[in-house]
Motif scaffolding. Sequence first.
Motif, PDB file in Angstrom:
ATOM      1  N   GLU A   1       0.820  -1.214   0.000  1.00  0.00           N
ATOM      2  CA  GLU A   1       0.000   0.000   0.000  1.00  0.00           C
ATOM      3  C   GLU A   1       0.854   1.265   0.000  1.00  0.00           C
ATOM      4  O   GLU A   1       0.322   2.369   0.119  1.00  0.00           O
ATOM      5  CB  GLU A   1      -0.915   0.006   1.228  1.00  0.00           C
ATOM      6  N   ALA A   2       2.176   1.112  -0.135  1.00  0.00           N
ATOM      7  CA  ALA A   2       3.079   2.259  -0.028  1.00  0.00           C
ATOM      8  C   ALA A   2       3.349   2.891  -1.386  1.00  0.00           C
ATOM      9  O   ALA A   2       3.183   2.268  -2.438  1.00  0.00           O
ATOM     10  CB  ALA A   2       4.392   1.835   0.621  1.00  0.00           C
ATOM     11  N   ASP A   3       3.787   4.132  -1.350  1.00  0.00           N
ATOM     12  CA  ASP A   3       4.226   4.845  -2.554  1.00  0.00           C
ATOM     13  C   ASP A   3       5.741   4.804  -2.709  1.00  0.00           C
ATOM     14  O   ASP A   3       6.261   4.832  -3.824  1.00  0.00           O
ATOM     15  CB  ASP A   3       3.781   6.309  -2.485  1.00  0.00           C
ATOM     16  N   VAL A   4       6.450   4.765  -1.578  1.00  0.00           N
ATOM     17  CA  VAL A   4       7.910   4.888  -1.580  1.00  0.00           C
ATOM     18  C   VAL A   4       8.498   3.923  -0.573  1.00  0.00           C
ATOM     19  O   VAL A   4       7.933   3.707   0.510  1.00  0.00           O
ATOM     20  CB  VAL A   4       8.337   6.334  -1.210  1.00  0.00           C
ATOM     21  N   LEU A   5       9.639   3.348  -0.910  1.00  0.00           N
ATOM     22  CA  LEU A   5      10.476   2.637   0.048  1.00  0.00           C
ATOM     23  C   LEU A   5      11.873   3.235  -0.042  1.00  0.00           C
ATOM     24  O   LEU A   5      12.404   3.420  -1.143  1.00  0.00           O
ATOM     25  CB  LEU A   5      10.521   1.144  -0.256  1.00  0.00           C
ATOM     26  N   VAL A   6      12.461   3.543   1.105  1.00  0.00           N
ATOM     27  CA  VAL A   6      13.828   4.062   1.150  1.00  0.00           C
ATOM     28  C   VAL A   6      14.655   3.141   2.034  1.00  0.00           C
ATOM     29  O   VAL A   6      14.225   2.780   3.140  1.00  0.00           O
ATOM     30  CB  VAL A   6      13.885   5.496   1.704  1.00  0.00           C
ATOM     31  N   GLU A   7      15.822   2.743   1.545  1.00  0.00           N
ATOM     32  CA  GLU A   7      16.691   1.864   2.336  1.00  0.00           C
ATOM     33  C   GLU A   7      18.145   2.261   2.125  1.00  0.00           C
ATOM     34  O   GLU A   7      18.504   2.817   1.081  1.00  0.00           O
ATOM     35  CB  GLU A   7      16.460   0.385   1.970  1.00  0.00           C
ATOM     36  N   ASN A   8      18.976   1.982   3.125  1.00  0.00           N
ATOM     37  CA  ASN A   8      20.411   2.229   2.994  1.00  0.00           C
ATOM     38  C   ASN A   8      21.238   1.073   3.550  1.00  0.00           C
ATOM     39  O   ASN A   8      22.282   1.274   4.161  1.00  0.00           O
ATOM     40  CB  ASN A   8      20.807   3.564   3.637  1.00  0.00           C
ATOM     41  N   PHE A   9      20.754  -0.152   3.299  1.00  0.00           N
ATOM     42  CA  PHE A   9      21.514  -1.335   3.654  1.00  0.00           C
ATOM     43  C   PHE A   9      22.712  -1.491   2.720  1.00  0.00           C
ATOM     44  O   PHE A   9      22.757  -0.903   1.635  1.00  0.00           O
ATOM     45  CB  PHE A   9      20.639  -2.593   3.544  1.00  0.00           C
TER      46      PHE A   9
ATOM     47  N   ARG B   1       5.220  -6.814  -7.007  1.00  0.00           N
ATOM     48  CA  ARG B   1       4.054  -6.761  -6.133  1.00  0.00           C
ATOM     49  C   ARG B   1       3.345  -5.410  -6.226  1.00  0.00           C
ATOM     50  O   ARG B   1       2.118  -5.342  -6.174  1.00  0.00           O
ATOM     51  CB  ARG B   1       4.476  -6.983  -4.669  1.00  0.00           C
ATOM     52  N   ASN B   2       4.142  -4.344  -6.310  1.00  0.00           N
ATOM     53  CA  ASN B   2       3.600  -2.984  -6.290  1.00  0.00           C
ATOM     54  C   ASN B   2       4.279  -2.186  -7.401  1.00  0.00           C
ATOM     55  O   ASN B   2       5.287  -1.515  -7.168  1.00  0.00           O
ATOM     56  CB  ASN B   2       3.847  -2.345  -4.922  1.00  0.00           C
ATOM     57  N   PRO B   3       3.752  -2.244  -8.608  1.00  0.00           N
ATOM     58  CA  PRO B   3       4.433  -1.627  -9.757  1.00  0.00           C
ATOM     59  C   PRO B   3       4.600  -0.118  -9.652  1.00  0.00           C
ATOM     60  O   PRO B   3       5.467   0.451 -10.323  1.00  0.00           O
ATOM     61  CB  PRO B   3       3.519  -1.984 -10.944  1.00  0.00           C
ATOM     62  N   ARG B   4       3.819   0.555  -8.816  1.00  0.00           N
ATOM     63  CA  ARG B   4       3.944   2.017  -8.711  1.00  0.00           C
ATOM     64  C   ARG B   4       4.936   2.439  -7.631  1.00  0.00           C
ATOM     65  O   ARG B   4       5.127   3.633  -7.391  1.00  0.00           O
ATOM     66  CB  ARG B   4       2.573   2.635  -8.422  1.00  0.00           C
ATOM     67  N   LEU B   5       5.605   1.460  -7.011  1.00  0.00           N
ATOM     68  CA  LEU B   5       6.516   1.758  -5.903  1.00  0.00           C
ATOM     69  C   LEU B   5       7.773   2.472  -6.390  1.00  0.00           C
ATOM     70  O   LEU B   5       8.445   2.020  -7.318  1.00  0.00           O
ATOM     71  CB  LEU B   5       6.906   0.468  -5.187  1.00  0.00           C
ATOM     72  N   VAL B   6       8.107   3.583  -5.745  1.00  0.00           N
ATOM     73  CA  VAL B   6       9.402   4.248  -5.938  1.00  0.00           C
ATOM     74  C   VAL B   6      10.347   3.694  -4.877  1.00  0.00           C
ATOM     75  O   VAL B   6      10.066   3.793  -3.681  1.00  0.00           O
ATOM     76  CB  VAL B   6       9.279   5.772  -5.812  1.00  0.00           C
ATOM     77  N   TYR B   7      11.423   3.098  -5.312  1.00  0.00           N
ATOM     78  CA  TYR B   7      12.348   2.370  -4.436  1.00  0.00           C
ATOM     79  C   TYR B   7      13.683   3.120  -4.454  1.00  0.00           C
ATOM     80  O   TYR B   7      14.377   3.140  -5.464  1.00  0.00           O
ATOM     81  CB  TYR B   7      12.500   0.950  -4.983  1.00  0.00           C
TER      82      TYR B   7
ATOM     83  N   SER C   1       2.824   8.080 -15.387  1.00  0.00           N
ATOM     84  CA  SER C   1       2.983   6.768 -16.013  1.00  0.00           C
ATOM     85  C   SER C   1       2.293   5.650 -15.250  1.00  0.00           C
ATOM     86  O   SER C   1       2.009   4.588 -15.814  1.00  0.00           O
ATOM     87  CB  SER C   1       4.477   6.432 -16.122  1.00  0.00           C
ATOM     88  N   GLY C   2       2.059   5.873 -13.962  1.00  0.00           N
ATOM     89  CA  GLY C   2       1.512   4.808 -13.132  1.00  0.00           C
ATOM     90  C   GLY C   2       2.552   3.789 -12.703  1.00  0.00           C
ATOM     91  O   GLY C   2       2.216   2.795 -12.064  1.00  0.00           O
ATOM     92  N   LYS C   3       3.822   4.049 -13.021  1.00  0.00           N
ATOM     93  CA  LYS C   3       4.890   3.105 -12.721  1.00  0.00           C
ATOM     94  C   LYS C   3       5.957   3.760 -11.838  1.00  0.00           C
ATOM     95  O   LYS C   3       6.372   4.888 -12.076  1.00  0.00           O
ATOM     96  CB  LYS C   3       5.541   2.612 -14.012  1.00  0.00           C
TER      97      LYS C   3
END
Length: 411
Positions: free
Chosen positions: A93-101, A119-125, A198-200
Amino acid sequence: MAGRALDGVRVIDLTQALSGPFCTSLLADQGADVVKIESPRGDMLRHTGPFGEDDTARVYGGVFGNANRNKRSVVLDLKVPEARDALLRLIDEADVLVENFSNGVMERLGLGYDELAARNPRLVYTSIRGFGDARGGASPYAHWPAFDIVAQAMGGLMSITGQDADHRVRVGSGIGDTVPAIFAAFGTVTALLEARVSGKGQYVDVAMVDAVLAVSEVVVNTYSHTRTAPEPIGNQLRGFAPFDVVPAQDGEVTLGAPHNPQWAKLCTVMGRPELITDERFDTDDKRWINREPLYEIVTAWTSSHTVAELIELLGGIVPLGPIFTAEDIFADPHFAAREMLPTVEQPGTGRDIEVTGVVPKLSRTPGDVRHRAPLLGEHTVEVLRAAGLDEAALTALETAGGTVIQEGVLS
């Protein structure tokens, strides 16, 4: 009350230390709902000071508090399958994921970009690493860990910072972390804007050393044109004079008048109008080449005045400023007028403390600092219930060791 620019944006924050949390705090300041996922031991930065003398709880120090305001905290041990499943529900259900592993960690957890984008094509990673991800260019140092000082060193900034080539120093603040964070926040919002069309979603790759290089313009500009490597020259800026810290009777001030209009104004205030047309100083380049006699003249004049007198004579006429200490900043009306030192509660002390304010002042949708950094796991129950986990599922998750339910506990 006006809304905020990122109201409605959900960010899953899988970061710790400074670069990632600073990035997501910028998003949170503009209204994003940032859910910080922590292991049961918490972000390593929680245990780092400074701490006030009256802070006996010590749930988090000043650096953590500043970089994690406006967020919610959920405890999930991602090595436990049930916890990973709970996280996936949040990511769906998220729009963004931010990680620094470190490179490869997210893939080993089954949380790599390809898996989550499916799983979530609109996710900004968004990822922040010392030397980036192969998607943005495979660095030979990709497996190297990095801290701020490494980014400052290898990004070129330390090569031009210091009194001279024998005394290179790190810039005093952690800009090897915070500058990459700013670029990561910019890249994230850029990708969010594109995703609305774009929806992506897409992958946003930030290398700490790249970000430091991008703001070390002297390194690139000098070498690209001359093939000579610039070296530290104290507080001066190559090609610009006067541009330095100059002495006063009772201290020092910073002064910059390197271009003809500024130089003419400075000469006039100094009572030396003949210097405007002096052949040694009548162009920007000549003032740099002849900087030694120029500084002798300028510093002889500044040394005859106090800091207050110099501010009165030159303030608002040529670029000049006193060197503020923290005490000066906290007392200065500029930072009060700009709301750059808002206060938040410091748990366990019974008092409020200042944090840095929101820099970009949006006129219609202003950001703000709304609440303190979260306690470890303070919002676990709230967030997971909203994601659809009932009491039985929460109990099973805790029993499996995937979380620690300690909502609101000062420990």
